[in-house]
Design an enzyme around this catalytic site. Structure first.
Site, PDB file in Angstrom:
ATOM      1  CG  ASP A 301      -2.217   0.837   0.873  1.00 15.92           C
ATOM      2  OD1 ASP A 301      -2.152   1.672  -0.058  1.00 15.92           O
ATOM      3  OD2 ASP A 301      -3.250   0.688   1.547  1.00 15.92           O
TER       4      ASP A 301
HETATM    5  C1  BGC Z   1      -5.039   3.224  -0.025  1.00  7.96           C
HETATM    6  C2  BGC Z   1      -5.206   2.193  -1.112  1.00  7.96           C
HETATM    7  C3  BGC Z   1      -5.058   2.831  -2.468  1.00  7.96           C
HETATM    8  C4  BGC Z   1      -3.720   3.531  -2.530  1.00  7.96           C
HETATM    9  C5  BGC Z   1      -3.444   4.180  -3.858  1.00  7.96           C
HETATM   10  C6  BGC Z   1      -3.801   4.068  -0.208  1.00  7.96           C
HETATM   11  O1  BGC Z   1      -3.757   5.147   0.649  1.00  7.96           O
HETATM   12  O2  BGC Z   1      -5.011   2.588   1.229  1.00  7.96           O
HETATM   13  O3  BGC Z   1      -6.458   1.568  -0.982  1.00  7.96           O
HETATM   14  O4  BGC Z   1      -5.181   1.879  -3.469  1.00  7.96           O
HETATM   15  O5  BGC Z   1      -3.674   4.533  -1.536  1.00  7.96           O
HETATM   16  O6  BGC Z   1      -4.237   5.263  -4.080  1.00  7.96           O
END
Ligand code: BGC
Length: 755
Positions: A301
């Site tokens: 993530d």
């Molecule tokens: C989120 C993810 C997301 C990623 C990219 C993160 O902060 O937890 O779910 O896919 O950002 O935007």
């Protein structure tokens, strides 16, 4: 010279033999690649062979480069420095970079100007639509219609593809039992069975049978794993989940996504039982790859590799890179520790060459499967022909309609008469375009969205007078604003009040400690009620709210979630009888935040609640049951269930039973009912939930129509994982319930014989 000749000879043998061996997978059309074209550039070879060949040609820096994903600008452009990284082969993927111009420019550097010409993979959060926004995933779950969710995901994929994307960070399949957690909006609610069905549907919708095909994009099951169990509902907080709960509640939707062929997984932010998910060998290496044989790649993530230092798992940045990569996180999103610290850690033997190669191979194989070596660019004209088409908008409106949950309709107040003389529409949310889309609204544009006020005006008779007053914003507000709304409402025949949360009050980093209607909205509703006019409440929100005070005051409540670009039209249609709501709650609505976590599939205490006995499981100051249970929802039609039967009456542990039940529309209106099948494994070596959903069917019935539905319960539905990760169907009595929600319904049972 002799050595060179031998090597060349071996290579040519390899090519010829490899070619023959892969003839089955070769494209049916197209000329053979010209002589001298390396294996990895020849689509007639399998992704595995091509990746193997390419890997052998890469420097250490290029390998770490493939594992790097960087963020572009939020609205689509790439960062200028990415051009050079792409040219040097030090970038594998981006997120947020989109639209033909940006994608093609950056891709050109990678494909035409880097040493090996490896294309970039462009990813984005396509969560509930790309440009045409569909209802939020929690609302989609309220449809109880996986086929519709699949079509919605497919529509989102084709819009995303047309904008240069080949990868979405979806579906989000985290089970959530705590509505304080704002990301409950992004998932399918609290149930693993419903969640698994939707996980499969969305993976299929995004990827189709082959994610390399035009219009299809790679899916990413996230957030592996346990993220939805954030303690106290506070986002990013630690999670402590028993193995029993992991295996029976939290893992199933991920397993379903993996089995459906999800190309990628995303490792979560949370600390899981003392080891952050983004460096958790047990879940990544042990379960996902070891037990489930998942062969796609795992992306971290956003910054979650670097965050291993703040978690206190890694002593410094190098240690973070070592721990994440060694545990099986293949690609690093945004932080750059693999790239910056990886080569030295490899040299020092802290990262093994085998682990590095395995990660790079997985990423390369996905890129070959995605077809981007052959089709790295996107045709710019697709952006003008493929976004917000009439077909997609119609599907999005239908999706919104199916997601509506009628929570209350005392005295049959709804549907309203479209020829009502004077209607007061009250509430800031009734006139908000932005809030119709909810969080994670992709590339959706507020300007495209239809408000509830606009939709009501479109729906009612031309003679109807529709007056609007905000009353108060979702938070804050003035006495003057409230007075004006009450004055407008008191002249109306009926009041429609829109209430709930703004779109940014759920989603990421949007946890709430209280679940009541924010700001002065309840006070406004109290005053509207005092006008003596009938009040209909329409809710826009991304989580279960505490609706006790609202429920006590207004006769009709429609849960509309965030319905998307044109979803307000569906709401208006349902309010005025042009359509009949039939969705059901995918999550329990508590009476108060004090009851949280509350979910239908809990286990029984030794002293289950009894009103007559103080020493049973209860509160001194609140009922124990929720306001609206999981699976609940009304309709303008009425249905009955009858004739529940199970056969045979007893089976062996590997056998299965057939369950039949008849549903009848006993009203004069056509409508939808969601027939739900639950079981209870009455006694086992570990205790089982009081009810578990194991089947459901949404059916449309004409007035007076009857239909007998059939379900099958076999080992997959009857078994569970007990200590040590063993899955078994245990002998004993299984109760079976057919119901219109997780409460009540018809009951029967059968027995599983001892082995
Ligand atoms: C989120 C993810 C997301 C990623 C990219 C993160 O902060 O937890 O779910 O896919 O950002 O935007």
């Amino acid at each position: 010279m002799k050595n060179i000749i031998i090597i060349l000879f071996c290579c040519s043998v390899f090519i010829v033999r490899g070619y023959a061996a892969d003839a089955r997978t070769a494209p049916k059309t197209g000329a053979a690649a010209p002589a001298g074209v390396p294996v990895y550039k020849n689509p007639r070879f399998s992704p595995e062979k091509r990746a193997q060949d390419l890997l052998a040609r890469m420097t250490v820096e290029e390998k770490f480069g493939q594992l790097q994903q960087l963020d572009g600008d939020w609205d689509g452009p790439y960062k200028k420095e990415d051009l050079e990284l792409a040219r040097k082969g030090q970038l594998g993927s981006t997120l947020n970079v989109r639209f033909a111009k940006n994608v093609n420019e950056l891709q050109k550097e990678a494909v035409e100007h880097s040493r090996l010409g490896i294309p970039l993979l462009f990813g984005f959060d396509v969560i509930h639509g790309f440009r045409t926004i569909f209802p939020i995933p929690l609302g989609e779950a309220a449809q109880w219609d996986p086929q519709l969710a699949e079509r919605s995901a497919a529509a989102a994929a084709s819009e995303a593809y047309a904008s240069g994307l080949k990868w979405t960070f979806a579906p989000m399949v985290d089970i959530a039992r705590d509505p304080r957690w704002g990301r409950i909006a992004e998932g399918s609610g609290e149930d693993p069975y419903l969640g698994s069905a939707l996980a499969v549907a969305r993976v299929r919708g995004f990827q189709g049978a082959d994610y390399g095909a035009p219009g299809k994009i790679m899916a990413c099951a996230k957030h592996w794993v346990g993220y939805g169990a954030a303690e106290a509902g506070r986002d990013y907080n630690e999670t402590n989940i028993s193995e029993n709960a992991l295996r029976n509640i939290y893992y199933p939707p991920f397993k379903a996504a993996a089995d459906a062929g999800a190309a990628t997984f995303m490792s979560a932010f949370n600390d899981l039982n003392g080891v952050p998910a983004s460096a958790n060998r047990v879940t990544l290496d042990g379960v996902l790859r070891g037990e489930w044989k998942f062969s796609g790649f795992v992306v971290s993530d956003y910054n979650s590799v670097k965050e291993l230092v703040s978690h206190g798992l890694a002593s410094d940045e190098e240690d973070a890179a070592v721990k994440a990569l060694s545990a099986g996180v293949d690609m690093e999103m945004v932080s750059t520790l693999y790239r910056d610290k990886g080569p030295a850690a490899l040299k020092a033997g802290k990262i093994s060459a085998a682990a590095l190669n395995a990660s790079v191979r997985r990423v390369l194989e996905a890129k070959f499967r995605a077809g981007i070596f052959e089709h790295p660019y996107i045709a710019p004209e697709l952006e003008t022909t493929s976004l917000r088409t009439l077909g997609t908008l119609a599907l999005a409106e239908h999706a919104a309609l199916e997601s509506l949950v009628l929570l209350k309709n005392a005295g049959g107040l709804l549907p309203l008469d479209p020829a009502t003389k004077r209607i007061a529409v009250i509430g800031a949310l009734a006139d908000s375009k932005l809030d119709m889309m909810g969080s994670w609204s992709g590339d959706g544009k507020a300007a495209d969205a239809v408000t509830l006020l606009e939709a009501i005006k479109e729906t009612v008779s031309p003679k109807t007078k529709v007056v609007y007053a905000a009353g108060c914003p979702v938070t804050g507000g003035t006495d003057e604003g409230m007075d004006a709304a009450v004055a407008a409402a008191s002249k109306a025949d009926v009041i429609i009040v829109a209430a709930g949360e703004t779109a940014d009050m759920s989603g990421e980093a949007a946890s709430r400690a209280f679940l009541s209607l924010p700001g002065r909205q309840q006070e406004l509703i109290d005053r509207l009620k005092k006008t003596g006019k009938p009040v209909v409440a329409v809710l826009f929100n991304g989580r279960p709210l505490e609706l006790g005070p609202l429920d006590a005051e207004v006769p009709a409540i429609m849960e509309a979630w965030y319905p998307g670009t044109v979803g307000a039209r569906a709401v208006a249609l349902a309010l005025f009888g042009g359509a009949n709501p039939g969705g059901k709650l995918p999550v329990t609505f508590p009476r108060s935040v004090g009851q949280v976590p509350i979910y239908y599939n809990h286990r029984s205490p030794g002293r289950p609640y009894s009103a007559a006995d103080k020493y049973t499981s209860k509160y001194l100051d609140s009922p124990v049951d929720p306001l609206y249970p999981f699976g609940y929802g009304l309709s303008y039609s009425s249905f009955t269930l009858s004739g529940l039967s199970v056969s045979p009456a007893s089976i062996e542990p590997d056998g299965s039973v057939k369950v039949q039940v008849t549903v009848e529309n006993i009203s004069t209106k056509a409508g939808d009912e969601v027939v739900q099948l639950y079981i209870r494994d009455a006694a086992g070596s570990e205790t089982r939930p009081v009810r578990e959903l194991k089947g459901f069917k949404r059916v449309t019935l004409a007035p007076g129509e009857k239909r007998t539905l059939e379900f099958e319960l076999g080992p997959e539905e009857l078994g569970y994982y007990y200590a040590g990760g063993f899955f078994e169907v245990e002998p004993g009595i299984f109760k079976v319930y057919a119901a219109a929600s997780s409460v009540g319904g018809l009951e029967t049972s059968f027995e599983v014989n001892a082995k």
